[in-house]
Scaffold this active site. Structure first.
Site, mmCIF file in Angstrom:
data_model
loop_
_atom_site.group_PDB
_atom_site.id
_atom_site.type_symbol
_atom_site.label_atom_id
_atom_site.label_comp_id
_atom_site.label_asym_id
_atom_site.label_seq_id
_atom_site.Cartn_x
_atom_site.Cartn_y
_atom_site.Cartn_z
ATOM 1 N N HIS A 146 -0.391 6.053 4.533
ATOM 2 C CA HIS A 146 0.200 6.582 3.297
ATOM 3 C C HIS A 146 -0.888 6.919 2.275
ATOM 4 O O HIS A 146 -0.840 7.957 1.626
ATOM 5 C CB HIS A 146 1.201 5.583 2.712
ATOM 6 N N LYS B 105 11.947 -2.775 6.194
ATOM 7 C CA LYS B 105 12.678 -3.982 5.825
ATOM 8 C C LYS B 105 12.245 -4.399 4.424
ATOM 9 O O LYS B 105 11.136 -4.092 3.988
ATOM 10 C CB LYS B 105 12.448 -5.112 6.826
#
Length: 185
Positions: free
Chosen positions: A37, A101
């Site tokens: 990222h 999650k």
């Protein structure tokens, strides 16, 4: 309870999803974690990305080594909040879904609502089971990052739950209250 069938690339259909819905996802999904990222945003600052974001889904995960005869090793979700500093910009550029999650920041939830995106949950601790839905896997960028390289996987009916929706729904906020209501009710 039936599952909602989704196929990538995702479009406006994600706006019909609500936190708590069960989803069966098929199609191409990109796998990227923290370092990928960071690198994607650096590449964006230079003017390009290693893949088109429009309608795509990013799975926050990293595979274990691939055993003989398998497409990929076990691959369960990692904590999504670590990608929160990068996510609003990617959503602005057309990212439609994320798999992971854990809770997301208010900034990410607000950006999801603005841009019509969905946050899907994969069960932590079920990495072997989740990897069984993966039909193909290839490194598409940042091979030098090893297990944090960007992968392009093809999934077939990966079972997920909507954790955050395009309307501000957040199962981490509504889940406990909803469960209490059901128990009292």
């Amino acid at each position: 309870m039936s599952r909602i069938e989704l196929t990538t690339p995702l479009g406006e259909e994600v706006r019909s999803l609500r936190a708590g819905d069960l989803v069966s996802l098929s199609g191409v999904v990109y796998v990227a974690r923290d370092q990928a990222h960071r690198r994607m945003l650096e590449d964006l600052d230079r003017g390009s990305l290693p893949f088109q974001l429009e309608g795509q889904v990013i799975y926050y995960a990293g595979p274990s080594p691939t055993p003989p005869g398998r497409v990929i090793g076990a691959m369960g979700p990692t904590t999504s909040g670590r990608m929160d500093p990068f996510t609003p910009r990617l959503l602005e550029l057309g990212l439609r879904g994320m798999i992971g999650k854990g809770r997301r920041s208010k900034e990410v939830l607000d950006a999801m609502a603005r841009h019509g995106a969905v946050y899907l949950g994969a069960t932590g601790g079920a990495a072997v089971l989740l990897s069984r839905s993966i039909r193909s896997c290839e490194v598409v960028a940042y091979q030098d990052l090893g297990p944090e390289a960007i992968l392009k996987i093809t999934v077939d009916r990966m079972g997920l739950v909507v954790l955050g929706d395009a309307h501000g729904g957040d199962i981490y906020a509504s889940g406990p209250a909803g469960a209490r209501k059901m128990m009292d009710g």
